[in-house]
Design a protein around this motif. Sequence first.
Motif, PDB file in Angstrom:
ATOM      1  N   CYS A 294      53.460 -58.623  25.033  1.00 33.49           N
ATOM      2  CA  CYS A 294      53.589 -58.150  23.657  1.00 33.49           C
ATOM      3  C   CYS A 294      54.909 -58.622  23.045  1.00 33.49           C
ATOM      4  O   CYS A 294      54.966 -59.023  21.870  1.00 33.49           O
ATOM      5  CB  CYS A 294      53.493 -56.628  23.634  1.00 33.49           C
ATOM      6  SG  CYS A 294      53.427 -55.912  21.989  1.00 33.49           S
ATOM      7  N   GLY A 295      55.983 -58.593  23.823  1.00 30.05           N
ATOM      8  CA  GLY A 295      57.269 -59.051  23.333  1.00 30.05           C
ATOM      9  C   GLY A 295      57.224 -60.503  22.901  1.00 30.05           C
ATOM     10  O   GLY A 295      57.760 -60.885  21.846  1.00 30.05           O
ATOM     11  N   ARG A 296      56.581 -61.337  23.704  1.00 27.87           N
ATOM     12  CA  ARG A 296      56.463 -62.750  23.348  1.00 27.87           C
ATOM     13  C   ARG A 296      55.628 -62.933  22.083  1.00 27.87           C
ATOM     14  O   ARG A 296      55.983 -63.732  21.200  1.00 27.87           O
ATOM     15  CB  ARG A 296      55.835 -63.525  24.502  1.00 27.87           C
ATOM     16  CG  ARG A 296      56.802 -63.907  25.595  1.00 27.87           C
ATOM     17  CD  ARG A 296      56.141 -64.867  26.551  1.00 27.87           C
ATOM     18  NE  ARG A 296      57.064 -65.323  27.583  1.00 27.87           N
ATOM     19  CZ  ARG A 296      56.689 -66.066  28.617  1.00 27.87           C
ATOM     20  NH1 ARG A 296      55.420 -66.425  28.742  1.00 27.87           N
ATOM     21  NH2 ARG A 296      57.573 -66.450  29.521  1.00 27.87           N
ATOM     22  N   LEU A 297      54.512 -62.229  21.995  1.00 23.74           N
ATOM     23  CA  LEU A 297      53.648 -62.363  20.825  1.00 23.74           C
ATOM     24  C   LEU A 297      54.373 -61.907  19.554  1.00 23.74           C
ATOM     25  O   LEU A 297      54.223 -62.520  18.493  1.00 23.74           O
ATOM     26  CB  LEU A 297      52.368 -61.556  21.022  1.00 23.74           C
ATOM     27  CG  LEU A 297      51.416 -62.065  22.114  1.00 23.74           C
ATOM     28  CD1 LEU A 297      50.242 -61.097  22.277  1.00 23.74           C
ATOM     29  CD2 LEU A 297      50.904 -63.462  21.786  1.00 23.74           C
ATOM     30  N   CYS A 298      55.155 -60.843  19.673  1.00 25.26           N
ATOM     31  CA  CYS A 298      55.901 -60.356  18.515  1.00 25.26           C
ATOM     32  C   CYS A 298      56.983 -61.354  18.101  1.00 25.26           C
ATOM     33  O   CYS A 298      57.230 -61.558  16.907  1.00 25.26           O
ATOM     34  CB  CYS A 298      56.513 -58.988  18.815  1.00 25.26           C
ATOM     35  SG  CYS A 298      55.294 -57.647  18.826  1.00 25.26           S
ATOM     36  N   ALA A 299      57.611 -61.985  19.081  1.00 19.05           N
ATOM     37  CA  ALA A 299      58.608 -63.002  18.764  1.00 19.05           C
ATOM     38  C   ALA A 299      57.968 -64.168  18.018  1.00 19.05           C
ATOM     39  O   ALA A 299      58.521 -64.678  17.028  1.00 19.05           O
ATOM     40  CB  ALA A 299      59.274 -63.489  20.052  1.00 19.05           C
TER      41      ALA A 299
END
Length: 402
Positions: A294-299
């Motif tokens: 999720c962190g990567r997708l949000c970035a």
Amino acid sequence: MFDVAVIGGGPSGAMAAERLLELGHDVLLVDPGNRIKPCGGAIPSRTLRDFAIPEEMLVARASAARIIAPSGREVEMRIGDIGFVGMVDRATFDPYLRERAERAGARLFVGKLAGLEERSDKTLLLTLTATGADPASAPVTFSARMVIGADGANSTVRRLMFPPGKRPPYVFAYHEIIESPPGGEVHGFAADRCDVIYDGRISPDFYGWVFPHGSHTSVGCGSGVKGHDLRGATENLRHAAGLMECKVIRREGAPLPLKPMRRWDNGRNVLLTGDAAGTVAPASGEGIHYAMLCGRLCADAVHTSLETGRASALRQARRLFMGAHGRVFLILGIMQAVWYRNDRFREKFVSMCADPDVQRLTWESYLNKALVRRDPLAHIRVFLKDTLALLGIRAGGHDPVA
């Protein structure tokens, strides 16, 4: 002025910061650095590959899970040669991820968010207080074009920038990190096996666990039922596992969200990720791998928004996450609603876990983070057995799943 301020340096926030730096952005990463999230610490072997986690970060490997019913019936589910469950200790894992982001170029501020205001030009003014600072000292202010809220189930970012009452449903999780027994094994405990206990006395709506962490072990449970004695239940778990004589290293508790929020962005310049967005799997409570993804997708979504000037690009994070994992979350949510409601159904659920098809599909789905599609007949068999168990029907006079 930073391009992005990431509030929260757990797995999701650290991954978001690292990805943003790869994409060429100036990043402020804010974390108090003085709290360890209560967590069983389990990650699939795929997590090491997907996020370049060195095996040295694992404190243990589990090759099986033992499922325990209210009656005491035990079902052992061995993984075989398709992978393993890795165990991390959040006391060392989270700092490692923050240090990785800092080495990549993030500005790390050790403290917490005290205020967040949107200016007329849509940039954001952050008011931060340093960890351990003198109460009389002045707070520190920074500016950012975008903010990612990765600050947990009780997210300050969400409280300040989203409408009141916008939070996912949750259970409260409590665990104790204890010293593992000398020699690695005592009666009722194995150093290479995760125990999952489905028993209304331990949790009326979730489950309890005993997860080995090498020299330490996590023992705990979760429940959304107000007034349930989580500490007493954890003591009972330790007693049943033969761990009462083991020294307690630390005790931790926190809310654990169990359903992704319908919207993760505020439509302008703020995006939620990880526990703040509710990306913890229902039924299992698994969150580390999903948080990092999720962190990567949000970035990526923030990067697109900054590059194009379109705030609508922030929505792509949730869309991509739910497109990949929404069906799994839906199935797990249904499973929790059906099988966790009382001990009679928990007993049937544990019986189902003895079935080879159930075990194989469970482990392949968990380790690959996707529903297994290559064996439709196995899914049909599991569906029929699941239906028979739910209805209390025995096939041919025998337990349909034994």
